[in-house]
Design an enzyme around this catalytic site. Structure first.
Site, PDB file in Angstrom:
ATOM      1  N   TRP A  49       4.636  -7.644  -3.038  1.00 28.03           N
ATOM      2  CA  TRP A  49       3.477  -7.045  -3.711  1.00 28.03           C
ATOM      3  C   TRP A  49       3.801  -6.914  -5.197  1.00 28.03           C
ATOM      4  CZ3 TRP A  49       3.335  -2.416  -6.532  1.00 28.03           C
ATOM      5  CH2 TRP A  49       2.072  -2.122  -7.061  1.00 28.03           C
TER       6      TRP A  49
ATOM      7  N   GLU B 135       0.907  -9.373  -0.255  1.00 25.81           N
ATOM      8  CA  GLU B 135       0.053  -8.185  -0.073  1.00 25.81           C
ATOM      9  C   GLU B 135      -0.990  -8.050  -1.182  1.00 25.81           C
ATOM     10  OE1 GLU B 135       2.256  -4.497  -0.067  1.00 25.81           O
ATOM     11  OE2 GLU B 135       0.481  -3.305   0.418  1.00 25.81           O
TER      12      GLU B 135
ATOM     13  N   LYS C 113      -4.448  -6.473  -3.191  1.00 25.49           N
ATOM     14  CA  LYS C 113      -4.931  -5.143  -3.545  1.00 25.49           C
ATOM     15  C   LYS C 113      -6.192  -5.301  -4.381  1.00 25.49           C
ATOM     16  CE  LYS C 113      -3.041  -0.831  -5.413  1.00 25.49           C
ATOM     17  NZ  LYS C 113      -1.800  -0.105  -5.696  1.00 25.49           N
TER      18      LYS C 113
ATOM     19  N   ASP D  85      -3.077  -3.808   3.663  1.00 25.25           N
ATOM     20  CA  ASP D  85      -2.769  -2.390   3.434  1.00 25.25           C
ATOM     21  C   ASP D  85      -4.077  -1.618   3.515  1.00 25.25           C
ATOM     22  OD1 ASP D  85      -2.526   0.112   1.933  1.00 25.25           O
ATOM     23  OD2 ASP D  85      -0.548  -0.581   1.324  1.00 25.25           O
TER      24      ASP D  85
ATOM     25  N   HIS E 262      -6.005  -0.604   0.306  1.00 21.32           N
ATOM     26  CA  HIS E 262      -6.160  -1.583  -0.773  1.00 21.32           C
ATOM     27  C   HIS E 262      -7.533  -2.219  -0.879  1.00 21.32           C
ATOM     28  CE1 HIS E 262      -1.646  -2.420  -1.683  1.00 21.32           C
ATOM     29  NE2 HIS E 262      -1.951  -1.145  -1.664  1.00 21.32           N
TER      30      HIS E 262
ATOM     31  N   HIS F  19       0.193  -2.676   6.395  1.00 17.93           N
ATOM     32  CA  HIS F  19       0.689  -1.449   5.793  1.00 17.93           C
ATOM     33  C   HIS F  19      -0.294  -0.367   6.196  1.00 17.93           C
ATOM     34  CE1 HIS F  19       3.620  -2.702   2.359  1.00 17.93           C
ATOM     35  NE2 HIS F  19       4.058  -2.978   3.559  1.00 17.93           N
TER      36      HIS F  19
ATOM     37  N   ASP G  85      -6.614   4.401  -3.511  1.00 16.83           N
ATOM     38  CA  ASP G  85      -5.393   4.005  -2.810  1.00 16.83           C
ATOM     39  C   ASP G  85      -4.314   5.063  -3.032  1.00 16.83           C
ATOM     40  OD1 ASP G  85      -3.208   2.523  -1.717  1.00 16.83           O
ATOM     41  OD2 ASP G  85      -2.703   1.858  -3.729  1.00 16.83           O
TER      42      ASP G  85
ATOM     43  N   ASP H 293      -2.329   6.615  -0.734  1.00 13.83           N
ATOM     44  CA  ASP H 293      -1.153   6.609   0.158  1.00 13.83           C
ATOM     45  C   ASP H 293      -0.836   7.970   0.751  1.00 13.83           C
ATOM     46  OD1 ASP H 293       0.094   3.711  -0.202  1.00 13.83           O
ATOM     47  OD2 ASP H 293      -0.556   4.388  -2.180  1.00 13.83           O
TER      48      ASP H 293
ATOM     49  N   ASP I 171       3.018   2.732   5.147  1.00 15.00           N
ATOM     50  CA  ASP I 171       3.163   2.763   3.683  1.00 15.00           C
ATOM     51  C   ASP I 171       2.434   3.975   3.115  1.00 15.00           C
ATOM     52  OD1 ASP I 171       3.459   2.313   0.999  1.00 15.00           O
ATOM     53  OD2 ASP I 171       2.188   0.530   0.912  1.00 15.00           O
TER      54      ASP I 171
HETATM   55  C1  RNT Z   1       1.319  -0.799  -3.551  1.00 17.01           C
HETATM   56  C2  RNT Z   1       1.603  -1.460  -2.245  1.00 17.01           C
HETATM   57  C3  RNT Z   1       3.055  -1.581  -1.898  1.00 17.01           C
HETATM   58  C4  RNT Z   1       3.844  -0.331  -2.215  1.00 17.01           C
HETATM   59  C5  RNT Z   1       5.265  -0.363  -1.741  1.00 17.01           C
HETATM   60  C6  RNT Z   1       6.080   0.718  -2.340  1.00 17.01           C
HETATM   61  O1  RNT Z   1       0.009  -0.563  -3.744  1.00 17.01           O
HETATM   62  O2  RNT Z   1       0.914  -0.801  -1.232  1.00 17.01           O
HETATM   63  O3  RNT Z   1       3.175  -1.950  -0.578  1.00 17.01           O
HETATM   64  O4  RNT Z   1       3.232   0.804  -1.695  1.00 17.01           O
HETATM   65  O5  RNT Z   1       5.784  -1.604  -1.942  1.00 17.01           O
HETATM   66 ZN    ZN Z   2       1.351  -1.434   0.765  1.00 19.47          ZN
END
Ligand code: RNT
Ligand code: ZN
Length: 422
Positions: free
Chosen positions: A189, A230, A232, A263, A266, A290, A298, A300, A330
């Protein structure tokens, strides 16, 4: 007072009978559930800190808020914390490392020169616990990523630096896979994007394709390492444009035979990755997830048992995609006990899988095939409060981990005895 083993067994036995009436075999479900590997992310344990100690801020649009005491400051502490979490988690787990968790001994090695020996302690530890490892390139928290551009950077020298980082990480992934006898997933990513409206959306994407092709040029035996990319939609500081968007990486993954990492945080806030799984898996043999929880953006947050999480688990289970999906977590929350954060998210993910496995899916599909959508909806809603809790408790009992909220007392004890002394 904790429920007695006898009561837990009695509750399970009633639940088993109830599910049997619906042609759901709970014994089979428990076996299936235990076998699903979930890759737990190292970075919840230390707020995505890593061990380079370069004094570089996180950057890349990643933000960890909170200052709960007791965060892991060394690889030893991080490993000990995760070992604690593992004793509270039922089922199989992997551990997901980032390149910035390299253990430098004395001399500092820059990202373009990382080697597998910097991860030898991680590998030995994983071996001793009999768990597998996954890996990630780290394209943030570095002076050469300070402007938020890496593989798509207009400067050729910087691009080359990050290409070399990508290559090194795949080699490390392969070394990990070889040492542990289980293929490592190395996930790529990058933060590259723009805060405001770009004048040229094409050139950075052209540069990124070329750079990725250079990173992936060397063929690596998939039994040792597999690569994933990955996408986003946006990040902090890249609100208007992200080079590696969903369409960008979907095309890349399909044309280059890479995995795609979906993810949950994302995409547009009302867009769910659950619906993407069955489409993407028509064109790719495997994907990675993720599992995260976005709150408005986003963000997390720790994974909770939301409708969205359940929708993801339903797709994986009902669509028979578990064997083709590398499930990872994640998120990063520094406002609560970090060991608890791991445990809450990982237990919730497995709980969501359990709920999906316990759903009388054959009956739902039969109703759908007959065009009886009333019945489909009615059964789906009834299924939501079948006695799944008794099955979950019994699962924890059989897996030798605390039942119900009893795990929290263990974390508290660990906090008093270990974390609070840091
Ligand atoms: C970032 C991505 C990625 C990170 C990690 C730390 O938006 O989601 O996966 O969260 O690599
Ligand atoms: Zn991620």
């Amino acid at each position: 007072m904790a429920t007695s083993i006898k009561d837990l067994e009695r509750a399970y036995s009633l639940a088993r009978e109830r599910y049997a009436q619906l042609e759901v075999d709970t014994g089979h479900v428990l076996e299936q559930l235990a076998a699903v590997p979930v890759s737990v992310h190292c970075w919840q344990g230390d707020d995505v800190g890593g061990f380079e100690n370069a004094g570089q801020e996180l950057g890349g649009g990643l933000a960890v808020t909170g200052n709960y005491p007791g965060k892991a400051r060394t690889p030893q502490e991080l490993r000990a914390d995760f070992e604690k979490a593992l004793t509270l988690l039922p089922g199989r787990h992997r551990f997901n490392l980032h390149a910035c968790y390299a253990e430098m001994t004395g001399r500092r090695v820059d990202r373009n020169a990382l080697t597998p020996d910097l991860f030898k302690n991680w590998i030995a530890w994983a071996k001793s616990l009999n768990i597998a490892l996954d890996f990630n390139q780290t394209y943030f928290a570095h002076p050469k990523a300070a402007d938020g551009l890496t593989l798509a950077h207009p400067d050729k020298g910087i691009r080359q630096f990050w290409i070399e980082h990508g290559i090194r990480c795949r080699e490390i992934g392969a070394a990990i896979g070889k040492a542990l006898g289980q293929s490592c997933l190395t996930n790529l990513w990058i933060p590259d994007g723009m805060k405001d409206t770009p004048a040229d959306r094409t050139a950075p994407r052209e540069r990124l394709v070329e750079a990725l092709d250079a990173v992936f040029a060397k063929r690596i035996d998939p039994r040792l390492n597999v690569d994933s990319v990955e996408p986003k939609l946006f990040g902090i500081g890249s609100e208007s444009y992200v080079v590696g968007s969903h369409e960008f990486y979907l095309g890349y993954a399909v044309s280059r035979k890479k995995l795609l990492t979906l993810d949950a945080g994302h995409f547009h806030p009302t867009e769910s990755i659950a619906d993407k799984i069955s489409s993407v898996l028509l064109y790719l043999p495997q994907i990675a997830l993720h599992v995260s929880r976005g709150v408005r953006w986003d963000s997390d947050h720790v994974v909770t048992l939301t409708d969205e999480l359940q929708a993801i688990a339903q797709e994986l289970v009902w669509g028979d995609y578990l064997g083709r999906t590398r499930i990872g977590l994640d998120y990063f929350d520094a406002t609560i006990n970090r060991v608890a954060a791991w445990v809450i998210g990982a237990r919730n993910l497995r709980r969501a899988l359990l709920l999906a496995m316990l759903t009388p899916i054959a009956a739902l599909r039969a109703a759908e095939a007959e065009g009886d959508f009333t019945r489909r909806l009615a059964l789906m809603e009834e299924a939501k409060i079948l006695p799944a809790g008794a099955v979950w408790d019994y699962f924890c009992l059989k897996q030798n981990v605390p039942v119900g909220e009893a795990w929290l007392a263990e974390v508290k004890r660990y906090e008093d005895e270990v974390l609070s002394l840091r």
